[in-house]
Design a protein around this motif. Sequence first.
Motif, short mmCIF file in Angstrom:
data_model
loop_
_atom_site.label_atom_id
_atom_site.label_comp_id
_atom_site.label_asym_id
_atom_site.label_seq_id
_atom_site.Cartn_x
_atom_site.Cartn_y
_atom_site.Cartn_z
N UNK A 1 0.85 -1.13 -0.12
CA UNK A 1 -0.04 -0.06 -0.01
C UNK A 1 0.99 1.30 0.12
N UNK A 2 2.06 1.22 0.75
CA UNK A 2 2.78 2.10 0.82
C UNK A 2 3.21 2.87 -0.36
N UNK A 3 3.40 4.19 -0.56
CA UNK A 3 3.64 4.81 -1.94
C UNK A 3 5.16 4.75 -2.18
N UNK A 4 5.89 4.73 -0.92
CA UNK A 4 7.23 4.70 -0.84
C UNK A 4 7.90 6.09 -1.14
N UNK A 5 9.27 6.45 -1.33
CA UNK A 5 9.80 7.60 -1.82
C UNK A 5 9.30 7.86 -3.10
N UNK B 1 6.80 15.75 5.35
CA UNK B 1 7.61 16.07 3.89
C UNK B 1 7.14 15.07 2.95
N UNK B 2 7.08 13.82 3.35
CA UNK B 2 6.27 12.78 2.51
C UNK B 2 4.93 12.83 2.04
N UNK C 1 10.30 13.33 -10.55
CA UNK C 1 10.88 14.80 -10.09
C UNK C 1 10.21 15.67 -8.65
N UNK C 2 10.34 14.96 -7.71
CA UNK C 2 9.53 15.69 -6.49
C UNK C 2 10.44 17.11 -6.20
#
Length: 398
Positions: free
Chosen positions: A242-246, A264-265, A252-253
């Motif tokens: 489920x986690x989006x991860x980095x 932040x995430x 390009x964040x």
Amino acid sequence: MKLTDQILRQIEESERLTKQLTLVEKLSAPNLSGAIAGIEHLQKLTAGLDLSKYAEAARLASGALASVNTKFALGADLSEAARKITEVSPALKSLQDQAARYEQLFRPSIQQDFLRLSEVVASIAVPKWPNQVALFGDTIQRQLESIRAPVIQIEDSFRSLRGFGELSAIGAAVRSIEPFEPDLVGALRRDLGDWRDAEAEPAELIDDPGGRVALYEERGFNAELTDFPAQGFESALVATGIGLGAVSNALAPPPAEMVPAFNVHAYQWLFVFERELRAFILKRLMEAAGDGWEARLPPGMRDRWQDKRAKALTEGECEQPLIHYADFADYVDIILGKANWRDCFKSTFRREEAIREGFNRLRPIRLMTAHMRFMTQEEWLILNLEVRRILRAIGVQI
């Protein structure tokens, strides 16, 4: 055991402490006088907190304090700052003790838990999940075995297993089923709550995390999905997919130094989400109307965007394409405009109520993130699921 409403209401006070710690963290050695003043302010603020009533706040405050301690080099010219940092720690000791007691209510999974997985699968498989999602005890076992953090309640292990099994089913569904397929929409509604008619932003709850949790549960949010300690919960999101991860380099964040210190995430993923959604909306409108796409905007929206752009330019900002001045609520208004839905968006989102519901779930979370308020585990789960689902629907690879 979930945090009580009283605990959640007090977390905002701890956030203020953490914000001060973050400010101190950013100061360099030449600014030590400012650092010392900041630490003195921390002492006064901490003294005013009731440290006996909440646990999750300890994780926020002690984590920030640890970061401050490691980033200051303790040379002779830093001795005064070091002394004052040390003086703050005892004031936070009660918070850390509360956090430890909370986490002690949980344990890692053990062999006896795995023997109950067939019972878990039977309890969640029917009728909630579509036939495309096959729930196997061995899959859930592998996922549980990958988690080293405490994640099972000692007093009610089956509740934790059932909550984890449900997360496993959600993870499998959002990866394998079309994002707005009716069966998936209905299954998520039974877990995340019914948000089809929840259009108002809960601005009055911005400083009341407990009130927001109550609102989610009022809507029907399944409390078992988030009934884990913070580390175990995050590990569960990773294990179940489920986690989006980095945010990947391909998306390009924004640079980390430009991102607010809190959430932040979440901020990074919402930044990517809105950027990609604006591009998708513009592409579909231009496919339908070419350079005259602005005529397909709801009445008054184009004028509001132009006013915002004019104001931004007078304040020295660089000019952006007009759609960059859209508000979050504008996206769903554009998508659900009668002609736009028919000509541009129905093929992607399938049902009007489904896309409206997804945006309604995200709206309060975007508000919390923009104002750097404490994000509950309920909000973090919803953000991961809805951002993943909508980006997948519009063709963005995560």
